[in-house]
Write a protein that holds these residues in place. Sequence first.
Motif, PDB file in Angstrom:
ATOM      1  N   SER A   1       0.858  -1.178   0.000  1.00 26.17           N
ATOM      2  CA  SER A   1       0.000   0.000   0.000  1.00 26.17           C
ATOM      3  C   SER A   1       0.897   1.232   0.000  1.00 26.17           C
ATOM      4  N   HIS A   2       0.279   2.406   0.141  1.00 20.16           N
ATOM      5  CA  HIS A   2       1.113   3.603   0.205  1.00 20.16           C
ATOM      6  C   HIS A   2       1.836   3.651   1.546  1.00 20.16           C
ATOM      7  N   ASN A   3       2.824   4.517   1.637  1.00 19.50           N
ATOM      8  CA  ASN A   3       3.748   4.422   2.759  1.00 19.50           C
ATOM      9  C   ASN A   3       3.630   5.568   3.754  1.00 19.50           C
ATOM     10  N   PHE A   4       2.433   5.895   4.165  1.00 16.07           N
ATOM     11  CA  PHE A   4       2.291   6.840   5.263  1.00 16.07           C
ATOM     12  C   PHE A   4       2.950   6.282   6.530  1.00 16.07           C
ATOM     13  N   TYR A   5       3.226   4.993   6.576  1.00 19.23           N
ATOM     14  CA  TYR A   5       3.827   4.394   7.765  1.00 19.23           C
ATOM     15  C   TYR A   5       5.148   5.061   8.138  1.00 19.23           C
ATOM     16  N   VAL A   6       5.857   5.615   7.125  1.00 14.65           N
ATOM     17  CA  VAL A   6       7.155   6.199   7.430  1.00 14.65           C
ATOM     18  C   VAL A   6       7.034   7.530   8.154  1.00 14.65           C
ATOM     19  N   LYS A   7       5.825   8.027   8.297  1.00 13.01           N
ATOM     20  CA  LYS A   7       5.668   9.335   8.926  1.00 13.01           C
ATOM     21  C   LYS A   7       6.037   9.326  10.399  1.00 13.01           C
ATOM     22  N   VAL A   8       6.132   8.182  11.002  1.00 13.41           N
ATOM     23  CA  VAL A   8       6.582   8.122  12.388  1.00 13.41           C
ATOM     24  C   VAL A   8       7.888   7.355  12.487  1.00 13.41           C
ATOM     25  N   ILE A   9       8.633   7.346  11.400  1.00 11.61           N
ATOM     26  CA  ILE A   9       9.996   6.809  11.407  1.00 11.61           C
ATOM     27  C   ILE A   9      10.913   7.928  10.914  1.00 11.61           C
ATOM     28  N   ASP A  10      12.069   8.066  11.509  1.00  6.57           N
ATOM     29  CA  ASP A  10      12.928   9.193  11.180  1.00  6.57           C
ATOM     30  C   ASP A  10      13.773   8.936   9.935  1.00  6.57           C
ATOM     31  N   ASN A  11      13.105   8.629   8.831  1.00  4.91           N
ATOM     32  CA  ASN A  11      13.855   8.495   7.577  1.00  4.91           C
ATOM     33  C   ASN A  11      13.112   9.155   6.433  1.00  4.91           C
ATOM     34  N   ALA A  12      12.246  10.095   6.772  1.00  3.81           N
ATOM     35  CA  ALA A  12      11.506  10.816   5.744  1.00  3.81           C
ATOM     36  C   ALA A  12      12.037  12.242   5.636  1.00  3.81           C
ATOM     37  N   ALA A  13      11.312  13.075   4.911  1.00  3.39           N
ATOM     38  CA  ALA A  13      11.713  14.467   4.778  1.00  3.39           C
ATOM     39  C   ALA A  13      11.351  15.243   6.037  1.00  3.39           C
ATOM     40  N   SER A  14      11.906  16.443   6.164  1.00  4.16           N
ATOM     41  CA  SER A  14      11.747  17.241   7.373  1.00  4.16           C
ATOM     42  C   SER A  14      10.932  18.499   7.099  1.00  4.16           C
ATOM     43  N   ILE A  15       9.944  18.741   7.928  1.00  5.57           N
ATOM     44  CA  ILE A  15       9.136  19.947   7.853  1.00  5.57           C
ATOM     45  C   ILE A  15       9.962  21.133   8.347  1.00  5.57           C
ATOM     46  N   THR A  16       9.724  22.303   7.783  1.00 12.78           N
ATOM     47  CA  THR A  16      10.511  23.477   8.134  1.00 12.78           C
ATOM     48  C   THR A  16       9.683  24.526   8.876  1.00 12.78           C
ATOM     49  N   ASP A  17      10.396  25.570   9.304  1.00  7.95           N
ATOM     50  CA  ASP A  17       9.751  26.700   9.971  1.00  7.95           C
ATOM     51  C   ASP A  17       8.739  27.394   9.085  1.00  7.95           C
ATOM     52  N   HIS A  18       8.852  27.289   7.763  1.00  7.63           N
ATOM     53  CA  HIS A  18       7.929  27.976   6.868  1.00  7.63           C
ATOM     54  C   HIS A  18       6.520  27.389   6.914  1.00  7.63           C
ATOM     55  N   LEU A  19       6.380  26.204   7.445  1.00  4.72           N
ATOM     56  CA  LEU A  19       5.034  25.693   7.733  1.00  4.72           C
ATOM     57  C   LEU A  19       4.658  26.018   9.172  1.00  4.72           C
ATOM     58  N   VAL A  20       5.548  25.716  10.096  1.00  2.84           N
ATOM     59  CA  VAL A  20       5.236  25.885  11.520  1.00  2.84           C
ATOM     60  C   VAL A  20       4.850  27.327  11.846  1.00  2.84           C
ATOM     61  N   ASP A  21       5.549  28.289  11.257  1.00  2.00           N
ATOM     62  CA  ASP A  21       5.327  29.690  11.601  1.00  2.00           C
ATOM     63  C   ASP A  21       4.041  30.253  11.014  1.00  2.00           C
ATOM     64  N   GLN A  22       3.358  29.469  10.193  1.00  3.33           N
ATOM     65  CA  GLN A  22       2.113  29.963   9.598  1.00  3.33           C
ATOM     66  C   GLN A  22       0.886  29.668  10.458  1.00  3.33           C
ATOM     67  N   TYR A  23       0.996  28.716  11.371  1.00  4.82           N
ATOM     68  CA  TYR A  23      -0.177  28.366  12.175  1.00  4.82           C
ATOM     69  C   TYR A  23      -0.601  29.538  13.054  1.00  4.82           C
ATOM     70  N   LEU A  24      -1.898  29.750  13.138  1.00  2.00           N
ATOM     71  CA  LEU A  24      -2.453  30.731  14.057  1.00  2.00           C
ATOM     72  C   LEU A  24      -2.578  30.136  15.449  1.00  2.00           C
ATOM     73  N   ASN A  25      -2.791  30.988  16.435  1.00  2.00           N
ATOM     74  CA  ASN A  25      -3.161  30.512  17.758  1.00  2.00           C
ATOM     75  C   ASN A  25      -4.567  29.912  17.702  1.00  2.00           C
ATOM     76  N   LYS A  26      -4.921  29.127  18.711  1.00  2.00           N
ATOM     77  CA  LYS A  26      -6.228  28.475  18.727  1.00  2.00           C
ATOM     78  C   LYS A  26      -7.383  29.468  18.679  1.00  2.00           C
ATOM     79  N   ASP A  27      -7.162  30.671  19.212  1.00  2.00           N
ATOM     80  CA  ASP A  27      -8.225  31.671  19.204  1.00  2.00           C
ATOM     81  C   ASP A  27      -8.324  32.409  17.872  1.00  2.00           C
ATOM     82  N   GLY A  28      -7.495  32.008  16.903  1.00  2.00           N
ATOM     83  CA  GLY A  28      -7.559  32.606  15.580  1.00  2.00           C
ATOM     84  C   GLY A  28      -6.667  33.801  15.385  1.00  2.00           C
TER      85      GLY A  28
END
Length: 632
Positions: free
Chosen positions: A311-338
Amino acid sequence: MKTKYINNCEIYIAVIILALFTACKKNFLDTTPPDRVVPENFFNSASDLRIYLNSMYESRLPVYNAQTNVNNVLLDLQSDVLINSNVITGSLNQVSATGVAGNGGGGDAWATGYSRIRQDNYLLHYALPKVEKTPASAHYLSEAYFFRALDYFTLLKQYGDLPIVTDLIAYDDNGQLYTPRNSRYDVAKQIIKDLDLAIAGLYAKGQGEAAAGRVNKESAIVLKSRVALYEGTWEYYHGKKGSPFAVAGKDGREFLEMVEPAMQQLIATQGTRIFRTGTEPYNQLFAQNDLSNVDGVFWYRVYDPTKTTFSHNFYVKVIDNAASITDHLVDQYLNKDGSPQVVPNSYGELNTLSTNLDPRFRQTIWTPDRGPAAKIPGRDQFSLNLRYPVIAPVLSIGTNFISTGYRNWKGAVLTSVLAGRDVDEIFIRYEEGLLNLAEAKAILGTITQADLDKTVNVIRSRVGMANMNLATVAGFPLSAYKEELGFSPSESNIVNEIRRERTVELALEGFRLDDLKRWSVYEKVVNGYTPRGAQLQEFLTYFNDRTKLIADGFDVGGITFPLLNTSGGNANVAAFANTGRINPYFKSSQFQQGAQGFFIDPSRDYLTFVPLSQIQLYKAENVVLTQNPGWR
């Protein structure tokens, strides 16, 4: 019970048919010699069309699995929000230092695209005059229109202007084989025309011939909204900027105004129905074994463990051999209150971000409050007893690590079975269409609170995120919209907020690069960018403390501490001095603080080169096939 949409025998037959119908070619538009096939004996029934179309599904849809490099954790790798963990992401360096075009070779997307369009045209040419006039036949003809639209859209995003070919060209008709490129405007209009024909004839999901995994009316509507938004914003933003990729005399309004009628047709039947099951519905939407009855998922690949090895390999998402998310995604999230993050908050510890930010942050990025990964049900075979991802090539896992510390968790499949899984793969979903509508109306200046309530706020309600309020957004400070994150300070706050919403909701699904290019901000985001990760000190505190590792059940026998070193010749991690965030590429001088970082050529790299081999074929017929700006 999930139903496989394609019978294995039908696949075999379809492969033979396609091989016969499309085997001989001189160039990307060449057709089959008439003495090679007898199409008069085929294309008579709905069953004939289905068999022909089956292999078109197989050739166009990616097959993600655990044993190849084709995997769905890398869909945004060519953008700024995801990087390769141990090799600098080549696609964000200059595509070509010299701007010299290539011949295409085995990876020639131009030739592949037109080969597929030839298949589309072959079916339509022979089937339209004679196939039985039934709703089933109409559905399959509409699938062909859908695929032709999809094939042209794929080429449009890569090359811009294209030769438009909508009928089967005679084998020796070089006058039709070698035609100049049409304007991208005309290409987009042709795509919309095909999608309108598809929408008119396709069954709705789960009805008639629209069986599990097959194209349906809903997916064609969303694709129409995608194409209209893409071309509309390309014309709008590149025109305003006066870039080499602007379309003369076009401002995008014509396409932007197509989005609302299309999506209102879908909203009338779909309403607010999206997947909301479980405690983390956004995360687990992408880990469903059967999408046939999942609200809001329209087009998807069915994985049947009785017919496929992997099947597809979403399984690797909790193994440390995939690509790495950067600050350019993390810094875009709003606070829970919007409200927007205050900049220092994004430098906080992962658990703090998990508590304070939009719930989709926690459902997209692993946080250590989940505990040791190997203790999560179904993860014991593929994970370590560590609550943090490994960020350097240490321990017994060789080079496997997540260099930014931001591990992908979106759609994690919680199972111990690596092979033969039956988790379906999403290609088109309702939420994208809702965001397309919101963005188009925001740009046109017609968006209202009612529009937000039936689009953005439907999506946010799934995770309990605060509603987007038009008046509140209007009061956000300009500092919330940094150019390096893909925002345009010259645009209205609501336009920028919907860009943010799109980036967050569609994160890691392969939209980011297309978005940066159509917004005409590619170089603003990429040039000079040095990727940053989580707070390094948080990882030092954990990995260099033997007692913490033992408490989590990790065997520290034979390990020399400290595991993570920041100084001297043994340094295996480093942070940016001004923020304390991980520098994943600290060993490269190009990615030190204030250094060059990534680079693209804004006068060239919005489009790829037309293969020289195609230009030379045209030249031999005394026809000019023009090259894209900046290439030679």
